[in-house]
Design a protein around this motif. Structure first.
Motif, PDB file in Angstrom:
ATOM      1  N   MET A 101      -5.550   8.536   1.616  1.00 26.64           N
ATOM      2  CA  MET A 101      -6.252   9.348   2.609  1.00 26.64           C
ATOM      3  C   MET A 101      -7.584   8.714   2.937  1.00 26.64           C
ATOM      4  N   TRP A 102      -7.955   8.829   4.209  1.00 21.27           N
ATOM      5  CA  TRP A 102      -9.191   8.226   4.700  1.00 21.27           C
ATOM      6  C   TRP A 102     -10.233   9.303   4.951  1.00 21.27           C
ATOM      7  N   LEU A 103     -11.466   8.988   4.609  1.00 23.90           N
ATOM      8  CA  LEU A 103     -12.603   9.849   4.928  1.00 23.90           C
ATOM      9  C   LEU A 103     -13.518   9.085   5.886  1.00 23.90           C
ATOM     10  N   PRO A 104     -13.300   9.194   7.182  1.00 25.24           N
ATOM     11  CA  PRO A 104     -14.132   8.450   8.128  1.00 25.24           C
ATOM     12  C   PRO A 104     -15.575   8.938   8.109  1.00 25.24           C
ATOM     13  N   GLN A 105     -16.487   8.087   8.572  1.00 23.85           N
ATOM     14  CA  GLN A 105     -17.892   8.466   8.603  1.00 23.85           C
ATOM     15  C   GLN A 105     -18.124   9.680   9.497  1.00 23.85           C
ATOM     16  N   LYS A 106     -17.327   9.801  10.552  1.00 25.91           N
ATOM     17  CA  LYS A 106     -17.403  10.966  11.429  1.00 25.91           C
ATOM     18  C   LYS A 106     -16.042  11.649  11.393  1.00 25.91           C
TER      19      LYS A 106
ATOM     20  N   ALA B 242     -13.604  18.592   1.796  1.00 25.33           N
ATOM     21  CA  ALA B 242     -12.749  19.751   1.530  1.00 25.33           C
ATOM     22  C   ALA B 242     -11.299  19.438   1.891  1.00 25.33           C
ATOM     23  N   ARG B 243     -11.111  18.718   2.961  1.00 25.55           N
ATOM     24  CA  ARG B 243      -9.760  18.284   3.352  1.00 25.55           C
ATOM     25  C   ARG B 243      -9.166  17.370   2.285  1.00 25.55           C
TER      26      ARG B 243
ATOM     27  N   VAL C 297     -10.114   6.455   0.603  1.00 24.24           N
ATOM     28  CA  VAL C 297     -10.974   5.386   1.097  1.00 24.24           C
ATOM     29  C   VAL C 297     -12.097   6.026   1.889  1.00 24.24           C
ATOM     30  N   TRP C 298     -13.340   5.690   1.506  1.00 28.71           N
ATOM     31  CA  TRP C 298     -14.504   6.290   2.158  1.00 28.71           C
ATOM     32  C   TRP C 298     -15.451   5.183   2.602  1.00 28.71           C
ATOM     33  N   PRO C 299     -15.352   4.762   3.862  1.00 29.05           N
ATOM     34  CA  PRO C 299     -16.274   3.734   4.365  1.00 29.05           C
ATOM     35  C   PRO C 299     -17.646   4.330   4.616  1.00 29.05           C
ATOM     36  N   LEU C 300     -18.663   3.689   4.092  1.00 25.48           N
ATOM     37  CA  LEU C 300     -20.041   4.158   4.248  1.00 25.48           C
ATOM     38  C   LEU C 300     -20.828   3.174   5.080  1.00 25.48           C
ATOM     39  N   GLY C 301     -21.634   3.676   6.009  1.00 23.23           N
ATOM     40  CA  GLY C 301     -22.522   2.828   6.773  1.00 23.23           C
ATOM     41  C   GLY C 301     -23.782   2.545   5.987  1.00 23.23           C
ATOM     42  N   ARG C 302     -24.407   1.407   6.275  1.00 27.75           N
ATOM     43  CA  ARG C 302     -25.617   1.032   5.542  1.00 27.75           C
ATOM     44  C   ARG C 302     -26.841   1.346   6.385  1.00 27.75           C
TER      45      ARG C 302
ATOM     46  N   CYS D  44       0.839  -1.192   0.000  1.00 30.49           N
ATOM     47  CA  CYS D  44       0.000   0.000   0.000  1.00 30.49           C
ATOM     48  C   CYS D  44       0.876   1.245   0.000  1.00 30.49           C
ATOM     49  N   PRO D  45       0.638   2.195  -0.895  1.00 27.38           N
ATOM     50  CA  PRO D  45       1.346   3.486  -0.855  1.00 27.38           C
ATOM     51  C   PRO D  45       0.704   4.391   0.190  1.00 27.38           C
ATOM     52  N   ILE D  46       0.987   4.135   1.455  1.00 30.76           N
ATOM     53  CA  ILE D  46       0.262   4.758   2.544  1.00 30.76           C
ATOM     54  C   ILE D  46       0.396   6.279   2.537  1.00 30.76           C
ATOM     55  N   GLN D  47       1.545   6.808   2.018  1.00 36.75           N
ATOM     56  CA  GLN D  47       1.730   8.260   1.964  1.00 36.75           C
ATOM     57  C   GLN D  47       0.821   8.909   0.926  1.00 36.75           C
ATOM     58  N   ASN D  48       0.313   8.120  -0.011  1.00 32.80           N
ATOM     59  CA  ASN D  48      -0.565   8.651  -1.061  1.00 32.80           C
ATOM     60  C   ASN D  48      -2.016   8.231  -0.837  1.00 32.80           C
TER      61      ASN D  48
END
Length: 372
Positions: free
Chosen positions: A282-287, A356-357, A367-372, A276-280
């Protein structure tokens, strides 16, 4: 304090010049035996302190959980239940402290009896030998008695103070025990780390060499209590290239979020290899996490810009792309500051600040985890 130790050694040295070492050593032996008896009658302060600190920590943790989930509790009308849980934790703490206060009275009484016993024993070890001495006249007896009485009494009192220092160290031992429990918890490996080490999973950062991330025969286990684990994903093969969109779906509990934890390096894979290219990435958490700082800091996080306006044009563009440009409409603009941004922004606004971030940092992967 080492003053009692110094007083004891000096008093013992001076007394031994006139009395020899027989009587002072007999006094020390007697007081040592008395110390063992009184210690058996006294409770362990270290155990009580450790217990109180554990209960106080549980009480504070209950408050922290309620503060973190106050809105959810309010929507579920769980205020009365939470109040009962907090009252139960507080009652346990108060009852324990009240009982310990009564127990400490017994300890203080035993300590005082031991201290005055040592003073009395010091006097007895002087009075009896002088009263039974037949080869001294009354004047010689009184003169010798007065010259050694103060030294022996000081020696006995100093010895009792030395022993009581050890008693005071019991309380310090209680705090030390709680700190050692914390250190052991911090230093002990998590079940997932132990599991990965046993099964040979590997995670590799390819930020400098590759523009893709991949799973090669990866298995993911969810760590559980007592060192057990639960298989979630088995022998997964997946490769995602830059610019490619992938949607991961599945029922609740199938391992979607766990897969992302392995991808981000939070959990090691139980088997297989993850690159994984971890430096490249970004995570978008649900909160989205909102840092203490200005509106500018919310967009540039983890970089802290504070009141530096060098990138304001880019930050305003990202806010506009996310549809929350109105947040910078106040007179302070991007320098507006709030202690708790979570209390100022709505749930939807927090999500848009997260986007925006993302626009500001421009990672190759998101990576954007979405709740169902």
């Amino acid at each position: 304090s080492f003053t009692p130790v110094l007083n004891f050694l000096l008093s013992l040295g001076e007394a031994s010049k006139d009395l020899g070492l027989t009587r002072p050593m007999a006094l020390i032996l007697w007081n040592s035996l008395a110390s063992v008896v009184f210690r058996s009658l006294s409770p362990s302060i270290g155990t009580m302190v450790a217990r109180e600190q554990a209960l106080e920590g549980n009480f504070r943790r209950s408050h922290s959980r309620l503060l973190s989930h106050a809105e959810e509790v309010a929507f579920l009308k769980g205020a009365e239940t939470e109040r009962k849980l907090l009252d139960r934790s507080l009652d346990s703490l108060v009852d324990t402290r009240s009982w310990h206060a009564l127990v400490k009275v017994r300890k203080d009484l035993a300590d005082q009896l031991f201290k005055f016993h040592n003073l009395l024993a010091g006097g007895v070890f002087i009075h009896i030998p002088f009263l039974m001495s037949e080869h001294l006249s009354e004047a010689e007896r009184i003169s010798a008695f007065r010259s050694t009485e103060e030294l022996m009494l000081r020696c006995g009192g100093a010895f009792s103070d030395v022993v009581l220092i050890g008693r005071k160290m019991d309380e310090l031992a209680g705090f030390t025990h709680r700190i050692m429990v914390l250190f052991r918890a911090l230093n002990s490996p998590t079940p997932s780390v132990v599991l990965a080490a046993a099964q040979g999973g590997r995670w590799t950062d390819t930020s400098q060499t590759s523009g893709e991330f991949s799973f090669k025969e990866v298995s993911v286990h969810a760590p559980e209590s007592h060192g057990n684990s639960r298989l979630l994903v088995q022998n997964l093969d997946l490769k995602v290239m830059e610019g490619q969109n992938v949607l991961v779906t599945g029922p609740n509990g199938c391992g979607k979020t766990s897969l992302f934890r392995v991808l981000g390096g939070l959990w090691p894979p139980a088997a297989g290899e993850v690159t994984c290219p971890i430096q490249n990435l970004m995570w978008l958490p649900q909160k989205p996490y909102l840092v203490v700082g200005t509106l500018r800091d919310q967009i540039t996080y983890p970089v802290q810009r504070g009141f530096d306006s060098a990138d304001d044009a880019e930050i305003l563009r990202c806010l506009e792309l996310a549809g929350v440009q109105h947040l910078a409409s106040s007179p302070q603009g991007l320098a507006v500051l709030h202690d708790e941004w979570d209390e100022v922004l709505s749930g939807g606004e927090r999500q848009r600040v997260g986007f925006a971030r993302l626009y500001y940092h421009k990672p190759k992967f998101a990576v954007w985890p979405l709740g169902r």
